[in-house]
Write a protein that holds these residues in place. Sequence first.
Motif, PDB file in Angstrom:
ATOM      1  N   ILE A  11       0.873  -1.180   0.000  1.00 49.11           N
ATOM      2  CA  ILE A  11       0.000   0.000   0.000  1.00 49.11           C
ATOM      3  C   ILE A  11       0.902   1.219   0.000  1.00 49.11           C
ATOM      4  O   ILE A  11       1.473   1.593   1.026  1.00 49.11           O
ATOM      5  CB  ILE A  11      -0.945   0.014   1.227  1.00 49.11           C
ATOM      6  CG1 ILE A  11      -1.744  -1.282   1.312  1.00 49.11           C
ATOM      7  CG2 ILE A  11      -1.870   1.232   1.153  1.00 49.11           C
ATOM      8  CD1 ILE A  11      -2.617  -1.401   2.577  1.00 49.11           C
ATOM      9  N   ASP A  12       1.067   1.824  -1.189  1.00 45.11           N
ATOM     10  CA  ASP A  12       1.975   2.957  -1.348  1.00 45.11           C
ATOM     11  C   ASP A  12       1.556   3.725  -2.596  1.00 45.11           C
ATOM     12  O   ASP A  12       1.257   3.116  -3.624  1.00 45.11           O
ATOM     13  CB  ASP A  12       3.416   2.449  -1.494  1.00 45.11           C
ATOM     14  CG  ASP A  12       4.451   3.541  -1.306  1.00 45.11           C
ATOM     15  OD1 ASP A  12       4.286   4.630  -1.888  1.00 45.11           O
ATOM     16  OD2 ASP A  12       5.439   3.290  -0.596  1.00 45.11           O
ATOM     17  N   ASN A  39      -3.337   3.673  -2.168  1.00 44.16           N
ATOM     18  CA  ASN A  39      -3.683   4.419  -0.956  1.00 44.16           C
ATOM     19  C   ASN A  39      -4.368   3.479   0.026  1.00 44.16           C
ATOM     20  O   ASN A  39      -4.702   2.341  -0.314  1.00 44.16           O
ATOM     21  CB  ASN A  39      -4.566   5.641  -1.286  1.00 44.16           C
ATOM     22  CG  ASN A  39      -5.860   5.259  -1.968  1.00 44.16           C
ATOM     23  OD1 ASN A  39      -6.684   4.547  -1.410  1.00 44.16           O
ATOM     24  ND2 ASN A  39      -6.048   5.745  -3.193  1.00 44.16           N
ATOM     25  N   GLY A  40      -4.561   3.979   1.231  1.00 42.01           N
ATOM     26  CA  GLY A  40      -5.156   3.157   2.267  1.00 42.01           C
ATOM     27  C   GLY A  40      -6.556   2.681   1.937  1.00 42.01           C
ATOM     28  O   GLY A  40      -6.936   1.557   2.276  1.00 42.01           O
ATOM     29  N   ASP A  45     -10.117  -1.765   0.703  1.00 40.83           N
ATOM     30  CA  ASP A  45     -11.044  -2.408  -0.233  1.00 40.83           C
ATOM     31  C   ASP A  45     -10.545  -3.798  -0.612  1.00 40.83           C
ATOM     32  O   ASP A  45     -11.326  -4.749  -0.694  1.00 40.83           O
ATOM     33  CB  ASP A  45     -11.227  -1.566  -1.502  1.00 40.83           C
ATOM     34  CG  ASP A  45     -12.083  -0.334  -1.286  1.00 40.83           C
ATOM     35  OD1 ASP A  45     -12.701  -0.190  -0.200  1.00 40.83           O
ATOM     36  OD2 ASP A  45     -12.127   0.511  -2.209  1.00 40.83           O
ATOM     37  N   PHE A  46      -9.228  -3.926  -0.840  1.00 43.00           N
ATOM     38  CA  PHE A  46      -8.670  -5.232  -1.176  1.00 43.00           C
ATOM     39  C   PHE A  46      -8.900  -6.222  -0.037  1.00 43.00           C
ATOM     40  O   PHE A  46      -9.334  -7.350  -0.262  1.00 43.00           O
ATOM     41  CB  PHE A  46      -7.165  -5.119  -1.484  1.00 43.00           C
ATOM     42  CG  PHE A  46      -6.540  -6.433  -1.850  1.00 43.00           C
ATOM     43  CD1 PHE A  46      -6.610  -6.911  -3.140  1.00 43.00           C
ATOM     44  CD2 PHE A  46      -5.884  -7.191  -0.888  1.00 43.00           C
ATOM     45  CE1 PHE A  46      -6.046  -8.132  -3.486  1.00 43.00           C
ATOM     46  CE2 PHE A  46      -5.314  -8.410  -1.212  1.00 43.00           C
ATOM     47  CZ  PHE A  46      -5.401  -8.887  -2.522  1.00 43.00           C
ATOM     48  N   LEU A  47      -8.627  -5.793   1.188  1.00 44.48           N
ATOM     49  CA  LEU A  47      -8.775  -6.681   2.343  1.00 44.48           C
ATOM     50  C   LEU A  47     -10.222  -7.084   2.599  1.00 44.48           C
ATOM     51  O   LEU A  47     -10.487  -8.181   3.088  1.00 44.48           O
ATOM     52  CB  LEU A  47      -8.203  -6.026   3.600  1.00 44.48           C
ATOM     53  CG  LEU A  47      -6.695  -5.832   3.633  1.00 44.48           C
ATOM     54  CD1 LEU A  47      -6.284  -5.059   4.877  1.00 44.48           C
ATOM     55  CD2 LEU A  47      -5.965  -7.171   3.577  1.00 44.48           C
ATOM     56  N   GLY A  51     -15.346  -2.167  -3.065  1.00 42.40           N
ATOM     57  CA  GLY A  51     -14.868  -1.257  -4.107  1.00 42.40           C
ATOM     58  C   GLY A  51     -14.559  -2.021  -5.375  1.00 42.40           C
ATOM     59  O   GLY A  51     -15.327  -2.894  -5.779  1.00 42.40           O
ATOM     60  N   LYS A  52     -13.430  -1.731  -6.003  1.00 46.38           N
ATOM     61  CA  LYS A  52     -13.095  -2.414  -7.255  1.00 46.38           C
ATOM     62  C   LYS A  52     -12.753  -3.893  -7.053  1.00 46.38           C
ATOM     63  O   LYS A  52     -12.640  -4.644  -8.018  1.00 46.38           O
ATOM     64  CB  LYS A  52     -11.970  -1.689  -7.995  1.00 46.38           C
ATOM     65  CG  LYS A  52     -10.589  -1.848  -7.423  1.00 46.38           C
ATOM     66  CD  LYS A  52      -9.575  -1.123  -8.311  1.00 46.38           C
ATOM     67  CE  LYS A  52      -8.161  -1.437  -7.911  1.00 46.38           C
ATOM     68  NZ  LYS A  52      -7.191  -0.818  -8.823  1.00 46.38           N
ATOM     69  N   TYR A  53     -12.604  -4.308  -5.799  1.00 43.35           N
ATOM     70  CA  TYR A  53     -12.325  -5.718  -5.493  1.00 43.35           C
ATOM     71  C   TYR A  53     -13.580  -6.490  -5.119  1.00 43.35           C
ATOM     72  O   TYR A  53     -13.507  -7.665  -4.768  1.00 43.35           O
ATOM     73  CB  TYR A  53     -11.280  -5.823  -4.371  1.00 43.35           C
ATOM     74  CG  TYR A  53      -9.980  -5.168  -4.743  1.00 43.35           C
ATOM     75  CD1 TYR A  53      -9.076  -5.809  -5.585  1.00 43.35           C
ATOM     76  CD2 TYR A  53      -9.663  -3.892  -4.292  1.00 43.35           C
ATOM     77  CE1 TYR A  53      -7.885  -5.194  -5.954  1.00 43.35           C
ATOM     78  CE2 TYR A  53      -8.471  -3.277  -4.655  1.00 43.35           C
ATOM     79  CZ  TYR A  53      -7.595  -3.932  -5.491  1.00 43.35           C
ATOM     80  OH  TYR A  53      -6.429  -3.337  -5.862  1.00 43.35           O
TER      81      TYR A  53
END
Length: 140
Positions: A11-12, A39-40, A45-47, A51-53
Amino acid sequence: MNKKLNCILLIDDDDATNFIHQVIIKKAKIAEQVVTTLNGKQGLDFLTNSGKYHNKETPLPSIVFLDINMPVMDGWEFMEAYQGLSESMKNQIILVMLTTSYDPDDKERAQRIPEISEFEKKPLTFDMLNRLMEKHFPEK
């Protein structure tokens, strides 16, 4: 090292940093998959498969490398939201704050957050990866 970690999440907001860190992780051959978010909010969202995941089969990362200074949602804001996630999820993740910050207040603040396992200076290195693997994944 026989078995690889399923996934590492970066995450960067810096594309060049993400690229370099991806190359290092891939050359170290410690993960099946490396995912980057900018971004955070995207990391969260990934975790949480949102969102897009949303509706995507995304593996839970074994390690999350988190930057502090990012747009949209910075590392500290991410940590506030992350603390609300389930304990069963958080117990499977080693969270490493990986930053360019030399501010001792940042390090102290990170040390007060139990979910942050390590506070490291960028860039990610092979030595740092080996140290993290030996400490947190000795069975791998």
